[in-house]
Design a protein around this motif. Sequence first.
Motif, mmCIF file in Angstrom:
data_model
loop_
_atom_site.group_PDB
_atom_site.id
_atom_site.type_symbol
_atom_site.label_atom_id
_atom_site.label_comp_id
_atom_site.label_asym_id
_atom_site.label_seq_id
_atom_site.Cartn_x
_atom_site.Cartn_y
_atom_site.Cartn_z
ATOM 1 N N GLY A 102 106.502 100.974 26.401
ATOM 2 C CA GLY A 102 106.912 102.298 25.937
ATOM 3 C C GLY A 102 106.357 102.617 24.559
ATOM 4 O O GLY A 102 105.991 103.770 24.275
ATOM 5 N N LEU A 103 106.293 101.611 23.709
ATOM 6 C CA LEU A 103 105.737 101.800 22.365
ATOM 7 C C LEU A 103 104.257 102.173 22.440
ATOM 8 O O LEU A 103 103.779 103.015 21.663
ATOM 9 N N VAL A 104 103.545 101.553 23.388
ATOM 10 C CA VAL A 104 102.130 101.886 23.582
ATOM 11 C C VAL A 104 101.977 103.371 23.928
ATOM 12 O O VAL A 104 101.130 104.074 23.362
ATOM 13 N N ALA A 125 91.120 114.469 23.748
ATOM 14 C CA ALA A 125 92.424 113.966 23.300
ATOM 15 C C ALA A 125 93.176 113.266 24.428
ATOM 16 O O ALA A 125 93.936 112.332 24.209
ATOM 17 N N TYR A 126 92.931 113.730 25.653
ATOM 18 C CA TYR A 126 93.622 113.132 26.808
ATOM 19 C C TYR A 126 93.293 111.652 26.989
ATOM 20 O O TYR A 126 94.022 110.899 27.644
ATOM 21 N N LEU A 127 92.167 111.206 26.409
ATOM 22 C CA LEU A 127 91.756 109.801 26.528
ATOM 23 C C LEU A 127 92.780 108.852 25.886
ATOM 24 O O LEU A 127 92.801 107.661 26.197
ATOM 25 N N ALA A 128 93.604 109.401 25.006
ATOM 26 C CA ALA A 128 94.657 108.564 24.402
ATOM 27 C C ALA A 128 95.566 108.015 25.485
ATOM 28 O O ALA A 128 95.990 106.846 25.436
ATOM 29 N N PHE A 129 95.855 108.843 26.487
ATOM 30 C CA PHE A 129 96.706 108.397 27.593
ATOM 31 C C PHE A 129 95.939 107.489 28.553
ATOM 32 O O PHE A 129 96.500 106.560 29.127
ATOM 33 N N ILE A 130 94.643 107.754 28.715
ATOM 34 C CA ILE A 130 93.826 106.919 29.600
ATOM 35 C C ILE A 130 93.733 105.500 29.048
ATOM 36 O O ILE A 130 93.909 104.519 29.778
ATOM 37 N N ALA A 132 95.801 104.168 27.083
ATOM 38 C CA ALA A 132 97.137 103.560 27.059
ATOM 39 C C ALA A 132 97.376 102.708 28.302
ATOM 40 O O ALA A 132 98.184 101.773 28.275
ATOM 41 N N LEU A 133 96.669 103.011 29.398
ATOM 42 C CA LEU A 133 96.822 102.246 30.638
ATOM 43 C C LEU A 133 96.378 100.791 30.470
ATOM 44 O O LEU A 133 97.174 99.871 30.699
ATOM 45 N N PRO A 134 95.110 100.526 30.062
ATOM 46 C CA PRO A 134 94.722 99.118 29.894
ATOM 47 C C PRO A 134 95.504 98.401 28.792
ATOM 48 O O PRO A 134 95.799 97.216 28.913
ATOM 49 N N VAL A 135 95.850 99.143 27.737
ATOM 50 C CA VAL A 135 96.633 98.520 26.666
ATOM 51 C C VAL A 135 98.011 98.101 27.192
ATOM 52 O O VAL A 135 98.525 97.026 26.849
ATOM 53 N N SER A 136 98.594 98.925 28.047
ATOM 54 C CA SER A 136 99.888 98.593 28.644
ATOM 55 C C SER A 136 99.789 97.321 29.474
ATOM 56 O O SER A 136 100.667 96.447 29.424
ATOM 57 N N PHE A 137 98.698 97.187 30.230
ATOM 58 C CA PHE A 137 98.528 95.995 31.064
ATOM 59 C C PHE A 137 98.182 94.765 30.226
ATOM 60 O O PHE A 137 98.496 93.640 30.621
ATOM 61 N N ILE A 138 97.558 94.981 29.069
ATOM 62 C CA ILE A 138 97.343 93.867 28.147
ATOM 63 C C ILE A 138 98.694 93.315 27.687
ATOM 64 O O ILE A 138 98.902 92.093 27.619
ATOM 65 N N VAL A 139 99.599 94.227 27.360
ATOM 66 C CA VAL A 139 100.953 93.828 26.953
ATOM 67 C C VAL A 139 101.625 93.018 28.065
ATOM 68 O O VAL A 139 102.224 91.975 27.811
ATOM 69 N N CYS A 140 101.494 93.483 29.301
ATOM 70 C CA CYS A 140 102.108 92.783 30.436
ATOM 71 C C CYS A 140 101.484 91.409 30.662
ATOM 72 O O CYS A 140 102.188 90.438 30.945
ATOM 73 N N VAL A 141 100.159 91.343 30.521
ATOM 74 C CA VAL A 141 99.453 90.062 30.707
ATOM 75 C C VAL A 141 99.874 89.049 29.647
ATOM 76 O O VAL A 141 100.030 87.859 29.921
ATOM 77 N N VAL A 142 100.073 89.521 28.430
ATOM 78 C CA VAL A 142 100.456 88.628 27.327
ATOM 79 C C VAL A 142 101.911 88.191 27.445
ATOM 80 O O VAL A 142 102.240 87.009 27.270
ATOM 81 N N LEU A 143 102.799 89.127 27.756
ATOM 82 C CA LEU A 143 104.233 88.833 27.738
ATOM 83 C C LEU A 143 104.735 88.111 28.993
ATOM 84 O O LEU A 143 105.716 87.374 28.914
ATOM 85 N N THR A 144 104.087 88.322 30.126
ATOM 86 C CA THR A 144 104.564 87.711 31.379
ATOM 87 C C THR A 144 104.643 86.189 31.304
ATOM 88 O O THR A 144 105.686 85.607 31.615
ATOM 89 N N LEU A 165 94.365 95.749 34.601
ATOM 90 C CA LEU A 165 93.763 95.812 33.265
ATOM 91 C C LEU A 165 92.260 96.011 33.376
ATOM 92 O O LEU A 165 91.672 96.858 32.682
ATOM 93 N N LEU A 166 91.636 95.241 34.244
ATOM 94 C CA LEU A 166 90.178 95.340 34.421
ATOM 95 C C LEU A 166 89.760 96.731 34.857
ATOM 96 O O LEU A 166 88.886 97.353 34.244
ATOM 97 N N TRP A 167 90.403 97.275 35.902
ATOM 98 C CA TRP A 167 89.959 98.543 36.473
ATOM 99 C C TRP A 167 90.357 99.744 35.613
ATOM 100 O O TRP A 167 89.610 100.734 35.544
ATOM 101 N N THR A 168 91.477 99.676 34.949
ATOM 102 C CA THR A 168 91.841 100.780 34.047
ATOM 103 C C THR A 168 90.962 100.784 32.804
ATOM 104 O O THR A 168 90.656 101.852 32.261
ATOM 105 N N LEU A 169 90.537 99.595 32.366
ATOM 106 C CA LEU A 169 89.607 99.525 31.237
ATOM 107 C C LEU A 169 88.251 100.088 31.632
ATOM 108 O O LEU A 169 87.628 100.848 30.869
ATOM 109 N N ALA A 170 87.795 99.732 32.836
ATOM 110 C CA ALA A 170 86.526 100.275 33.336
ATOM 111 C C ALA A 170 86.614 101.791 33.465
ATOM 112 O O ALA A 170 85.682 102.528 33.101
ATOM 113 N N LEU A 171 87.742 102.277 33.966
ATOM 114 C CA LEU A 171 87.949 103.723 34.096
ATOM 115 C C LEU A 171 87.943 104.403 32.730
ATOM 116 O O LEU A 171 87.337 105.474 32.558
#
Length: 208
Positions: A102-104, A125-130, A132-144, A165-171
Motif C-alpha cells: 500500500g505504501l508503494v 504521469a500514468y507510468l507511476a502506477f505502471i 508501482a506494479l513491479p515494485v509491489s512484487f519486489i516487496v512481495c518477493v523480499v517479504l515472503t 515481477l519479471l513481466w510487469t517490469l518488462a511491461l
Amino acid sequence: MFMEEKIEDLKDIIGKNIASYRKLAGLSQIDFAEKLNYSDKAVSKWERGESLPDVIVLKQIADFFGITLNDLSGYNVKKQKSIPSLKKILQNKILATLLSVGLVWLVATIVFVVFKIANLMPDFAYLAFIYALPVSFIVCVVLTPIFFKQTKSTQFLLAIFESLLLWTLALSICLSINNLSNIWFFMIIAIPMQVLIILWNIFRKKKN
C-alpha cells in the motif's frame, strides 16, 4: 513389558497433544504436515499413537507451537497463549505485507499527482502506477521468505511473485519507450528469464 506399556502411553499422550495443539492452531493435518515437510499420513499416525516422531522432529513441533518438549509430552495442553497467537502472528505478517505494498501505491499516487500539477511530462504521469506494479512484487518477493516458513505453498507463491515481477517490469520498460516497434524485443528477452525462474524454483524445491 512395563517399558513397552510406558512407551505406548507416551505415544498416546504425545499424539493427543499434537492433535490438540494442531486444532488450536486451526490447522488441518495436511496443512500441518506441509509446514513440517512431512506427509499427512505420518501426522495421522503420530496423532493416533501408532508411531512416535524422533527427538529432532519433536523439537521442531514444539518450536513450531512455541512450547517446550515437556508441554508436548505432558498431560495438559496449554490453551492460553502460544497457539492462539499463531493465527494473530500470521495475520500481522500478511497485514505488514499489504501495508508495504500500500505504501508503494501511495508513493505512486503522490508522484502521479505531482507530475500532473507541475505539468512535468503529464502524458507519462500514468507510468507511476505502471512502475508501482513491479515494485509491489519486489516487496512481495523480499517479504515472503522473511515472514513465512518455506513450505510448498510459499515456494509456489514466491514463484508467482517472481514471474509477475519479471513481466510487469518488462511491461513498464516497454511502455516507457517512445519507439513502440522495439517493445517486443523486451518481451522476447523476458521469455528465457521466465524459463530461468521456473528452473530455479524447481531446483529450490528439490533442495528443500
